[in-house]
Design a protein around this motif. Structure first.
Motif, PDB file in Angstrom:
ATOM      1  N   MET A 160      -3.948  -6.191  11.014  1.00 36.11           N
ATOM      2  CA  MET A 160      -2.650  -5.678  10.627  1.00 36.11           C
ATOM      3  C   MET A 160      -2.800  -4.381   9.833  1.00 36.11           C
ATOM      4  O   MET A 160      -2.039  -3.477  10.017  1.00 36.11           O
ATOM      5  CB  MET A 160      -1.889  -6.711   9.797  1.00 36.11           C
ATOM      6  CG  MET A 160      -1.491  -7.961  10.567  1.00 36.11           C
ATOM      7  SD  MET A 160      -0.218  -7.698  11.792  1.00 36.11           S
ATOM      8  CE  MET A 160       1.178  -7.367  10.772  1.00 36.11           C
ATOM      9  N   GLY A 161      -3.735  -4.326   8.959  1.00 36.00           N
ATOM     10  CA  GLY A 161      -3.971  -3.081   8.240  1.00 36.00           C
ATOM     11  C   GLY A 161      -3.280  -3.003   6.905  1.00 36.00           C
ATOM     12  O   GLY A 161      -2.402  -3.790   6.581  1.00 36.00           O
ATOM     13  N   ILE A 162      -3.689  -2.029   6.149  1.00 36.00           N
ATOM     14  CA  ILE A 162      -3.155  -1.797   4.816  1.00 36.00           C
ATOM     15  C   ILE A 162      -1.988  -0.825   4.937  1.00 36.00           C
ATOM     16  O   ILE A 162      -2.099   0.226   5.566  1.00 36.00           O
ATOM     17  CB  ILE A 162      -4.266  -1.249   3.901  1.00 36.00           C
ATOM     18  CG1 ILE A 162      -5.370  -2.302   3.787  1.00 36.00           C
ATOM     19  CG2 ILE A 162      -3.716  -0.856   2.546  1.00 36.00           C
ATOM     20  CD1 ILE A 162      -6.645  -1.803   3.167  1.00 36.00           C
ATOM     21  N   ARG A 163      -0.875  -1.181   4.326  1.00 34.68           N
ATOM     22  CA  ARG A 163       0.361  -0.415   4.464  1.00 34.68           C
ATOM     23  C   ARG A 163       0.931  -0.067   3.098  1.00 34.68           C
ATOM     24  O   ARG A 163       0.502  -0.613   2.095  1.00 34.68           O
ATOM     25  CB  ARG A 163       1.383  -1.230   5.261  1.00 34.68           C
ATOM     26  CG  ARG A 163       0.892  -1.595   6.639  1.00 34.68           C
ATOM     27  CD  ARG A 163       1.748  -2.704   7.251  1.00 34.68           C
ATOM     28  NE  ARG A 163       1.143  -3.254   8.441  1.00 34.68           N
ATOM     29  CZ  ARG A 163       1.296  -2.785   9.667  1.00 34.68           C
ATOM     30  NH1 ARG A 163       2.040  -1.724   9.871  1.00 34.68           N
ATOM     31  NH2 ARG A 163       0.710  -3.357  10.677  1.00 34.68           N
ATOM     32  N   TYR A 164       1.943   0.804   3.097  1.00 35.27           N
ATOM     33  CA  TYR A 164       2.565   1.272   1.857  1.00 35.27           C
ATOM     34  C   TYR A 164       4.039   0.882   1.851  1.00 35.27           C
ATOM     35  O   TYR A 164       4.762   1.113   2.826  1.00 35.27           O
ATOM     36  CB  TYR A 164       2.450   2.798   1.760  1.00 35.27           C
ATOM     37  CG  TYR A 164       3.054   3.359   0.497  1.00 35.27           C
ATOM     38  CD1 TYR A 164       2.250   3.622  -0.602  1.00 35.27           C
ATOM     39  CD2 TYR A 164       4.413   3.615   0.401  1.00 35.27           C
ATOM     40  CE1 TYR A 164       2.794   4.134  -1.773  1.00 35.27           C
ATOM     41  CE2 TYR A 164       4.962   4.123  -0.761  1.00 35.27           C
ATOM     42  CZ  TYR A 164       4.151   4.380  -1.834  1.00 35.27           C
ATOM     43  OH  TYR A 164       4.692   4.879  -2.992  1.00 35.27           O
ATOM     44  N   TYR A 165       4.484   0.335   0.715  1.00 34.66           N
ATOM     45  CA  TYR A 165       5.881  -0.037   0.513  1.00 34.66           C
ATOM     46  C   TYR A 165       6.303   0.404  -0.887  1.00 34.66           C
ATOM     47  O   TYR A 165       5.510   0.339  -1.823  1.00 34.66           O
ATOM     48  CB  TYR A 165       6.061  -1.561   0.573  1.00 34.66           C
ATOM     49  CG  TYR A 165       5.427  -2.231   1.750  1.00 34.66           C
ATOM     50  CD1 TYR A 165       6.134  -2.437   2.928  1.00 34.66           C
ATOM     51  CD2 TYR A 165       4.098  -2.665   1.696  1.00 34.66           C
ATOM     52  CE1 TYR A 165       5.545  -3.061   4.016  1.00 34.66           C
ATOM     53  CE2 TYR A 165       3.506  -3.290   2.780  1.00 34.66           C
ATOM     54  CZ  TYR A 165       4.230  -3.490   3.939  1.00 34.66           C
ATOM     55  OH  TYR A 165       3.642  -4.107   5.013  1.00 34.66           O
ATOM     56  N   ALA A 166       7.545   0.797  -1.043  1.00 34.27           N
ATOM     57  CA  ALA A 166       8.099   1.083  -2.367  1.00 34.27           C
ATOM     58  C   ALA A 166       9.500   0.484  -2.415  1.00 34.27           C
ATOM     59  O   ALA A 166      10.306   0.685  -1.501  1.00 34.27           O
ATOM     60  CB  ALA A 166       8.147   2.582  -2.636  1.00 34.27           C
ATOM     61  N   TYR A 167       9.771  -0.255  -3.477  1.00 33.52           N
ATOM     62  CA  TYR A 167      11.056  -0.916  -3.696  1.00 33.52           C
ATOM     63  C   TYR A 167      11.727  -0.325  -4.931  1.00 33.52           C
ATOM     64  O   TYR A 167      11.127  -0.313  -6.006  1.00 33.52           O
ATOM     65  CB  TYR A 167      10.857  -2.410  -3.942  1.00 33.52           C
ATOM     66  CG  TYR A 167      10.481  -3.218  -2.728  1.00 33.52           C
ATOM     67  CD1 TYR A 167      11.425  -4.002  -2.077  1.00 33.52           C
ATOM     68  CD2 TYR A 167       9.177  -3.228  -2.246  1.00 33.52           C
ATOM     69  CE1 TYR A 167      11.082  -4.771  -0.971  1.00 33.52           C
ATOM     70  CE2 TYR A 167       8.819  -3.986  -1.143  1.00 33.52           C
ATOM     71  CZ  TYR A 167       9.784  -4.756  -0.508  1.00 33.52           C
ATOM     72  OH  TYR A 167       9.433  -5.515   0.589  1.00 33.52           O
ATOM     73  N   ALA A 168      12.961   0.135  -4.771  1.00 34.51           N
ATOM     74  CA  ALA A 168      13.720   0.663  -5.907  1.00 34.51           C
ATOM     75  C   ALA A 168      14.204  -0.494  -6.784  1.00 34.51           C
ATOM     76  O   ALA A 168      14.437  -1.603  -6.293  1.00 34.51           O
ATOM     77  CB  ALA A 168      14.914   1.467  -5.405  1.00 34.51           C
ATOM     78  N   PHE A 169      14.335  -0.203  -8.062  1.00 35.69           N
ATOM     79  CA  PHE A 169      14.909  -1.184  -8.980  1.00 35.69           C
ATOM     80  C   PHE A 169      15.853  -0.476  -9.945  1.00 35.69           C
ATOM     81  O   PHE A 169      15.732   0.726 -10.187  1.00 35.69           O
ATOM     82  CB  PHE A 169      13.826  -1.975  -9.732  1.00 35.69           C
ATOM     83  CG  PHE A 169      12.880  -1.152 -10.559  1.00 35.69           C
ATOM     84  CD1 PHE A 169      13.207  -0.729 -11.841  1.00 35.69           C
ATOM     85  CD2 PHE A 169      11.633  -0.801 -10.053  1.00 35.69           C
ATOM     86  CE1 PHE A 169      12.328   0.027 -12.605  1.00 35.69           C
ATOM     87  CE2 PHE A 169      10.738  -0.048 -10.807  1.00 35.69           C
ATOM     88  CZ  PHE A 169      11.088   0.371 -12.089  1.00 35.69           C
ATOM     89  N   GLU A 170      16.792  -1.245 -10.476  1.00 31.30           N
ATOM     90  CA  GLU A 170      17.767  -0.704 -11.424  1.00 31.30           C
ATOM     91  C   GLU A 170      17.094  -0.400 -12.762  1.00 31.30           C
ATOM     92  O   GLU A 170      16.121  -1.059 -13.139  1.00 31.30           O
ATOM     93  CB  GLU A 170      18.924  -1.687 -11.618  1.00 31.30           C
ATOM     94  CG  GLU A 170      19.711  -1.984 -10.348  1.00 31.30           C
ATOM     95  CD  GLU A 170      20.330  -0.748  -9.705  1.00 31.30           C
ATOM     96  OE1 GLU A 170      20.741   0.174 -10.449  1.00 31.30           O
ATOM     97  OE2 GLU A 170      20.391  -0.700  -8.465  1.00 31.30           O
ATOM     98  N   SER A 171      17.631   0.553 -13.486  1.00 32.77           N
ATOM     99  CA  SER A 171      17.016   0.975 -14.746  1.00 32.77           C
ATOM    100  C   SER A 171      16.908  -0.170 -15.750  1.00 32.77           C
ATOM    101  O   SER A 171      15.960  -0.209 -16.535  1.00 32.77           O
ATOM    102  CB  SER A 171      17.759   2.157 -15.353  1.00 32.77           C
ATOM    103  OG  SER A 171      19.100   1.802 -15.652  1.00 32.77           O
ATOM    104  N   ASP A 172      17.840  -1.118 -15.708  1.00 29.54           N
ATOM    105  CA  ASP A 172      17.757  -2.228 -16.659  1.00 29.54           C
ATOM    106  C   ASP A 172      16.635  -3.215 -16.331  1.00 29.54           C
ATOM    107  O   ASP A 172      16.353  -4.121 -17.110  1.00 29.54           O
ATOM    108  CB  ASP A 172      19.100  -2.953 -16.795  1.00 29.54           C
ATOM    109  CG  ASP A 172      19.572  -3.624 -15.515  1.00 29.54           C
ATOM    110  OD1 ASP A 172      18.927  -3.460 -14.450  1.00 29.54           O
ATOM    111  OD2 ASP A 172      20.606  -4.316 -15.565  1.00 29.54           O
ATOM    112  N   GLN A 173      15.964  -3.031 -15.202  1.00 33.29           N
ATOM    113  CA  GLN A 173      14.819  -3.857 -14.828  1.00 33.29           C
ATOM    114  C   GLN A 173      13.488  -3.174 -15.145  1.00 33.29           C
ATOM    115  O   GLN A 173      12.430  -3.694 -14.806  1.00 33.29           O
ATOM    116  CB  GLN A 173      14.853  -4.170 -13.329  1.00 33.29           C
ATOM    117  CG  GLN A 173      16.001  -5.041 -12.887  1.00 33.29           C
ATOM    118  CD  GLN A 173      15.926  -5.266 -11.389  1.00 33.29           C
ATOM    119  OE1 GLN A 173      16.030  -4.327 -10.599  1.00 33.29           O
ATOM    120  NE2 GLN A 173      15.712  -6.511 -11.001  1.00 33.29           N
ATOM    121  N   THR A 174      13.524  -2.014 -15.792  1.00 33.73           N
ATOM    122  CA  THR A 174      12.322  -1.215 -16.000  1.00 33.73           C
ATOM    123  C   THR A 174      11.231  -1.966 -16.754  1.00 33.73           C
ATOM    124  O   THR A 174      10.081  -1.989 -16.312  1.00 33.73           O
ATOM    125  CB  THR A 174      12.664   0.114 -16.707  1.00 33.73           C
ATOM    126  OG1 THR A 174      13.578   0.847 -15.881  1.00 33.73           O
ATOM    127  CG2 THR A 174      11.427   0.949 -16.956  1.00 33.73           C
TER     128      THR A 174
END
Length: 174
Positions: free
Chosen positions: A1-15
């Motif tokens: 399958m291989g190594i992949r890149y993901y990015a998930y946004a989050f709300e500022s109050d979850q920082t």
């Protein structure tokens, strides 16, 4: 399958939560999220549309090494670009290389704004110049350059939207 890149946004109050443990804001099955499948799928049919809106999930598949090289410091005494923070990681291999642990990082909203400005400053000529000669044959294929360019444009759009909303994001290479 291989190594992949993901990015998930989050709300500022979850920082704080995201900085303490980035996996709390990363989906339980990122590949399923990216491909529009149910988490934990073993079989399924999909149209390959992300389960989450593009404002919330960036999937770069296997393009991240190109963007990592593009944004990395050019020499040992040079500083990295601000955008490098979203691409700099590596997985940790285990079991004699048969498995790996993902690399994860959360980036707070203040860093996302810097990354967005940096990504905006990279043009297509910079991509070509920055990636030429970076592969073993010394020549980057046109298809690889097109893939890296399209991926940078997607990353730019995602980070711009996240920064505009005052959010952060957690990224995973794995």
């Amino acid at each position: 399958m291989g190594i992949r890149y993901y990015a998930y946004a989050f709300e500022s109050d979850q920082t704080e939560k995201a900085l303490a443990d980035p996996l709390t804001v990363i989906g339980s099955d990122p590949l399923a999220d990216a491909c529009g499948l149910e988490p934990g799928f073993t079989q399924g049919v999909t149209d390959f549309r992300q389960s989450l809106p593009e404002r919330d999930l960036l999937y770069l598949d296997k393009a991240w090494p190109y963007l990592q090289r593009l944004t990395a410091p050019r020499s040992s005494d040079a500083a990295a670009r601000a955008a490098y923070r979203m691409f700099e990681g590596e997985v940790t291999y285990a079991d004699d290389g048969f498995t790996w642990r993902p690399w994860v990082r959360a980036l707070p909203p203040r860093d996302v704004a810097l990354i967005a400005r940096d990504l905006e400053s990279i043009n297509d000529a910079d991509i070509k110049a920055g990636l030429s000669g970076s592969c073993s044959s010394g020549q980057l294929l046109e298809s690889e350059l097109a893939y890296a360019t399209a991926s940078l444009h997607r990353a730019r759009g995602f980070v711009h939207a996240v920064a505009s909303d005052g959010r952060g994001f957690a990224c995973m290479i794995g």
